[in-house]
Design a protein around this motif. Structure first.
Motif, PDB file in Angstrom:
ATOM      1  N   ALA B 240      68.978  40.653  47.743  1.00  0.00           N
ATOM      2  CA  ALA B 240      70.408  40.875  47.994  1.00  0.00           C
ATOM      3  C   ALA B 240      70.874  40.073  49.210  1.00  0.00           C
ATOM      4  O   ALA B 240      71.936  39.452  49.203  1.00  0.00           O
ATOM      5  CB  ALA B 240      70.667  42.363  48.208  1.00  0.00           C
ATOM      6  N   GLN B 241      70.052  40.074  50.246  1.00  0.00           N
ATOM      7  CA  GLN B 241      70.372  39.334  51.468  1.00  0.00           C
ATOM      8  C   GLN B 241      70.460  37.832  51.190  1.00  0.00           C
ATOM      9  O   GLN B 241      71.406  37.151  51.596  1.00  0.00           O
ATOM     10  CB  GLN B 241      69.270  39.613  52.489  1.00  0.00           C
ATOM     11  CG  GLN B 241      69.281  38.709  53.702  1.00  0.00           C
ATOM     12  CD  GLN B 241      69.612  39.496  54.950  1.00  0.00           C
ATOM     13  OE1 GLN B 241      69.323  40.698  55.029  1.00  0.00           O
ATOM     14  NE2 GLN B 241      70.227  38.850  55.913  1.00  0.00           N
ATOM     15  N   GLU B 242      69.469  37.355  50.459  1.00  0.00           N
ATOM     16  CA  GLU B 242      69.429  35.934  50.091  1.00  0.00           C
ATOM     17  C   GLU B 242      70.698  35.562  49.306  1.00  0.00           C
ATOM     18  O   GLU B 242      71.348  34.558  49.598  1.00  0.00           O
ATOM     19  CB  GLU B 242      68.159  35.674  49.262  1.00  0.00           C
ATOM     20  CG  GLU B 242      68.144  34.399  48.437  1.00  0.00           C
ATOM     21  CD  GLU B 242      68.170  33.127  49.269  1.00  0.00           C
ATOM     22  OE1 GLU B 242      67.639  33.141  50.397  1.00  0.00           O
ATOM     23  OE2 GLU B 242      68.735  32.126  48.776  1.00  0.00           O
ATOM     24  N   ALA B 243      71.043  36.407  48.318  1.00  0.00           N
ATOM     25  CA  ALA B 243      72.220  36.110  47.480  1.00  0.00           C
ATOM     26  C   ALA B 243      73.491  36.101  48.321  1.00  0.00           C
ATOM     27  O   ALA B 243      74.325  35.204  48.190  1.00  0.00           O
ATOM     28  CB  ALA B 243      72.342  37.148  46.355  1.00  0.00           C
ATOM     29  N   SER B 244      73.612  37.071  49.216  1.00  0.00           N
ATOM     30  CA  SER B 244      74.875  37.166  49.948  1.00  0.00           C
ATOM     31  C   SER B 244      75.043  35.992  50.911  1.00  0.00           C
ATOM     32  O   SER B 244      76.156  35.602  51.231  1.00  0.00           O
ATOM     33  CB  SER B 244      74.990  38.510  50.668  1.00  0.00           C
ATOM     34  OG  SER B 244      74.241  38.489  51.852  1.00  0.00           O
ATOM     35  N   MET B 245      73.926  35.396  51.349  1.00  0.00           N
ATOM     36  CA  MET B 245      74.045  34.207  52.203  1.00  0.00           C
ATOM     37  C   MET B 245      74.240  32.939  51.393  1.00  0.00           C
ATOM     38  O   MET B 245      74.920  32.015  51.803  1.00  0.00           O
ATOM     39  CB  MET B 245      72.797  34.062  53.081  1.00  0.00           C
ATOM     40  CG  MET B 245      72.765  35.114  54.188  1.00  0.00           C
ATOM     41  SD  MET B 245      71.327  35.020  55.273  1.00  0.00           S
ATOM     42  CE  MET B 245      70.110  34.155  54.327  1.00  0.00           C
ATOM     43  N   ARG B 246      73.617  32.900  50.229  1.00  0.00           N
ATOM     44  CA  ARG B 246      73.539  31.653  49.451  1.00  0.00           C
ATOM     45  C   ARG B 246      74.818  31.337  48.670  1.00  0.00           C
ATOM     46  O   ARG B 246      75.200  30.174  48.547  1.00  0.00           O
ATOM     47  CB  ARG B 246      72.349  31.759  48.479  1.00  0.00           C
ATOM     48  CG  ARG B 246      72.092  30.548  47.635  1.00  0.00           C
ATOM     49  CD  ARG B 246      71.373  29.441  48.335  1.00  0.00           C
ATOM     50  NE  ARG B 246      70.093  29.873  48.904  1.00  0.00           N
ATOM     51  CZ  ARG B 246      69.233  29.038  49.502  1.00  0.00           C
ATOM     52  NH1 ARG B 246      69.508  27.743  49.585  1.00  0.00           N
ATOM     53  NH2 ARG B 246      68.109  29.486  49.998  1.00  0.00           N
ATOM     54  N   VAL B 247      75.472  32.365  48.093  1.00  0.00           N
ATOM     55  CA  VAL B 247      76.569  32.097  47.152  1.00  0.00           C
ATOM     56  C   VAL B 247      77.754  31.442  47.857  1.00  0.00           C
ATOM     57  O   VAL B 247      78.208  31.927  48.892  1.00  0.00           O
ATOM     58  CB  VAL B 247      77.037  33.412  46.480  1.00  0.00           C
ATOM     59  CG1 VAL B 247      78.100  33.118  45.433  1.00  0.00           C
ATOM     60  CG2 VAL B 247      75.866  34.144  45.848  1.00  0.00           C
ATOM     61  N   PRO B 248      78.270  30.347  47.308  1.00  0.00           N
ATOM     62  CA  PRO B 248      79.418  29.662  47.945  1.00  0.00           C
ATOM     63  C   PRO B 248      80.748  30.374  47.681  1.00  0.00           C
ATOM     64  O   PRO B 248      81.649  29.831  47.063  1.00  0.00           O
ATOM     65  CB  PRO B 248      79.386  28.269  47.304  1.00  0.00           C
ATOM     66  CG  PRO B 248      78.755  28.473  45.965  1.00  0.00           C
ATOM     67  CD  PRO B 248      77.783  29.614  46.125  1.00  0.00           C
ATOM     68  N   PHE B 249      80.849  31.611  48.175  1.00  0.00           N
ATOM     69  CA  PHE B 249      82.101  32.366  48.000  1.00  0.00           C
ATOM     70  C   PHE B 249      83.202  31.758  48.848  1.00  0.00           C
ATOM     71  O   PHE B 249      82.946  31.092  49.844  1.00  0.00           O
ATOM     72  CB  PHE B 249      81.904  33.815  48.460  1.00  0.00           C
ATOM     73  CG  PHE B 249      81.162  34.673  47.482  1.00  0.00           C
ATOM     74  CD1 PHE B 249      81.548  34.726  46.155  1.00  0.00           C
ATOM     75  CD2 PHE B 249      80.078  35.439  47.897  1.00  0.00           C
ATOM     76  CE1 PHE B 249      80.867  35.534  45.249  1.00  0.00           C
ATOM     77  CE2 PHE B 249      79.403  36.254  47.006  1.00  0.00           C
ATOM     78  CZ  PHE B 249      79.789  36.295  45.684  1.00  0.00           C
ATOM     79  N   SER B 250      84.450  32.044  48.454  1.00  0.00           N
ATOM     80  CA  SER B 250      85.558  31.647  49.312  1.00  0.00           C
ATOM     81  C   SER B 250      86.588  32.773  49.330  1.00  0.00           C
ATOM     82  O   SER B 250      86.460  33.747  48.592  1.00  0.00           O
ATOM     83  CB  SER B 250      86.180  30.344  48.818  1.00  0.00           C
ATOM     84  OG  SER B 250      86.731  30.563  47.551  1.00  0.00           O
ATOM     85  N   THR B 251      87.596  32.622  50.159  1.00  0.00           N
ATOM     86  CA  THR B 251      88.654  33.620  50.268  1.00  0.00           C
ATOM     87  C   THR B 251      89.820  33.194  49.401  1.00  0.00           C
ATOM     88  O   THR B 251      90.213  32.029  49.408  1.00  0.00           O
ATOM     89  CB  THR B 251      89.100  33.734  51.740  1.00  0.00           C
ATOM     90  OG1 THR B 251      88.001  34.240  52.506  1.00  0.00           O
ATOM     91  CG2 THR B 251      90.292  34.670  51.882  1.00  0.00           C
ATOM     92  N   ASP B 252      90.347  34.124  48.591  1.00  0.00           N
ATOM     93  CA  ASP B 252      91.571  33.847  47.836  1.00  0.00           C
ATOM     94  C   ASP B 252      92.398  35.115  47.811  1.00  0.00           C
ATOM     95  O   ASP B 252      92.085  36.076  48.520  1.00  0.00           O
ATOM     96  CB  ASP B 252      91.252  33.325  46.418  1.00  0.00           C
ATOM     97  CG  ASP B 252      90.408  34.307  45.619  1.00  0.00           C
ATOM     98  OD1 ASP B 252      90.487  35.521  45.885  1.00  0.00           O
ATOM     99  OD2 ASP B 252      89.669  33.863  44.727  1.00  0.00           O
TER     100      ASP B 252
END
Ligand SMILES: Cc1cc2nc3c(=O)[nH]c(=O)nc-3n(C[C@H](O)[C@H](O)[C@H](O)COP(=O)(O)OP(=O)(O)OC[C@H]3O[C@@H](n4cnc5c(N)ncnc54)[C@H](O)[C@@H]3O)c2cc1C
Ligand code: FES
Ligand code: FES
Lengths: 158, 285
Positions: B240-252
């Motif tokens: 979970a930690q890895e995913a939350s750091m890795r995913v290129p999320f953005s703000t919209d």
């Protein structure tokens, strides 16, 4: 290939598609061309369910449909549910519970619920029916009576 | 919206013949129309022709052993009503149920969801986690592409002019789950969607996340942190930690980047637990 298809039926009456422009929405055909005002326009973007009609017995959002797509199909609006046993059951439950305030969302709810009953019959629980009605919005927020109507239908199921 | 010509082919050959007419940019393809009708209205240059896929013989669904092939124009509601889908590929069933309302799913299709290729799609993540393959027919012939190579960005896919999606193949039924977060359950778009699946033959997890720009992604680094079909709490937290750091999320306008990072960590752990607690379809541990 059907380039200019002939007709569809709306509430069992044949409708000639020849004069219907190819970019006309089914919602506009029903309301304005055929003068059946039961089908409402709430959002025109697929988000409210007020425009729900049946196509071959299944609920469809008429605001997101081109009339010509349904050549050969049977369209039923809320006005056409008169003689339909599932439709009659839904209507009776809405009347018994007084499940409407301004009434704008009501035809959409009635048609959507009729479709669910036709599709699943007695198999669906009241909870499932309610979950599957999630696409219909009531802007008067009169949900409590609508929920009671759904439970009443379910209680009445044989 | 000025008038266009409207064609409704009933065979693949007729559909390809219709695609040969005029320039590709002049044609709009309509499957369920739940997205294409917006496209029709928003176009600056109105299309010359609309091709409706409604009468093509592609509304099919067939299981062959562990694999499943879904016709591109099958309404999503028919797919979710398949008696075996919920039990054999629960994550796909959940993802299909996440799309819009029942009335929308009576028309919306898997082909249309892939054609739209939305970063917020609920179906692309689970198709990635199931190693789905897109079967394409075109004027130049047929080909097949993994979903991972097919979707590129919003409204951008590997599909060439003169090509159509005919079906989608899922190679094997997998214990799986799809969890989403959004403001309203029906008729709203997911802020984050997490799809997970465990391959009983490859003995590895697949994790994919939607709500990501420019497109949903697989997370191989997080996948490798999960050892067996029922990972323990420490492994889950690490993934979970890895995913939350890795995913290129953005703000919209739907959610902030920080909120999405927090969501993905929670949804991932819940999804793996939900998928892992189900027996694998073939009965293997
Ligand atoms: C109110 C509302 C709520 C929604 N909620 C969700 C949601 O929760 N989750 C979600 O993922 N999506 C959602 N959507 C988006 C949309 O409904 C889905 O993406 C749906 O699966 C699209 O399918 P369709 O058959 O209607 O596609 P269409 O609108 O017919 O087509 C979409 C695009 O794909 C192309 N296309 C379609 N079929 C093919 C084919 N066979 N070959 C090649 N190209 C093709 C079309 O040309 C078009 O560009 C929502 C839409 C609305 C209006
Ligand atoms: S008017 Fe069609 S869904 Fe709102
Ligand atoms: S009764 Fe007014 S919108 Fe529902």
């Amino acid at each position: 290939m059907t380039a200019s298809p002939a007709r569809l039926t709306v509430n069992a009456a044949p409708v000639d598609l020849t004069p219907v422009p190819v970019d006309e929405r089914l919602l506009d055909t029903v309301r304005w061309r055929l003068g059946l005002p039961g089908t409402k326009e709430g959002c025109r973007t697929g988000e409210c369910g007020a425009c729900t009609v049946l196509i071959d017995g299944r609920s469809v959002l008429s605001c997101l449909a081109l009339t010509h797509e349904f050549a050969g199909a049977a369209v039923t609006t809320v006005e056409g549910l008169e003689g339909d046993p599932a439709g009659a059951r839904v209507r009776a439950a809405f009347e018994a519970e007084g499940a409407l305030q301004c009434g704008y969302c009501t035809p959409g709810f009635v048609v959507a619920l009729t479709s669910l009953l036709k599709e699943r019959g007695t198999e669906a629980s009241a909870e499932e029916l309610l979950e599957d009605l999630g696409g219909n919005l009531c802007r008067c927020t009169g949900y409590a009576a609508i929920v009671r109507a759904v439970r009443r239908i379910h209680g009445e199921m044989p | 919206m000025p008038a266009f010509s409207f064609v409704q082919p009933s065979t693949t050959d007729e559909a390809l013949a219709a695609l040969r007419q005029g320039e590709p940019g002049e044609t709009v393809i309509v499957a369920g129309g739940t997205d294409a009708l917006f496209e029709l209205e928003s176009r600056r240059i109105p299309p010359q022709r609309v091709i409706s896929l409604r009468h093509l013989p592609w509304r099919t669904l067939s299981w062959a052993g562990e694999s499943l092939r879904i016709g591109s124009t099958l309404p999503l509601r028919t797919l979710e009503s398949d008696p075996d889908l919920r039990r054999r590929i629960p994550g796909l069933w959940q993802a299909v149920r996440a799309v819009g309302s029942v009335a929308l799913r009576h028309r919306a299709t898997l082909g249309g969801n892939l054609g739209r290729s939305s970063p917020a799609s609920d179906l692309v993540p689970i198709l990635l986690a199931l190693d789905g393959e897109v079967d394409i027919v075109g004027i130049q012939g047929e080909r097949s592409l993994p979903v991972d190579q097919f979707v590129r960005a919003s409204r951008t896919t590997a599909l060439g002019p003169g090509e159509l999606i005919r079906s989608i193949a899922i190679p094997e039924a997998r214990p799986s789950a799809f969890l989403w977060q959004r403001v309203r359950p029906a008729n709203d778009i997911s802020q984050v969607g997490v799809a997970v699946a465990y391959s009983p033959t490859r003995k590895e997890w697949r994790i994919a996340v939607g709500g990501v720009v420019p497109r949903p992604v697989l997370l191989p680094q997080a996948e490798r942190l999960l050892s067996g079909p029922s990972p323990d709490a420490a492994e889950l937290r690490a993934a979970a930690q890895e995913a939350s750091m890795r995913v290129p999320f953005s703000t919209d306008r739907r959610a902030s980047e920080a909120y999405r990072r927090q969501l993905v960590a929670i949804l991932l752990q819940r999804a793996v637990r939900a998928a892992g607690s189900r027996p694998s379809p073939s009965g293997a541990p």
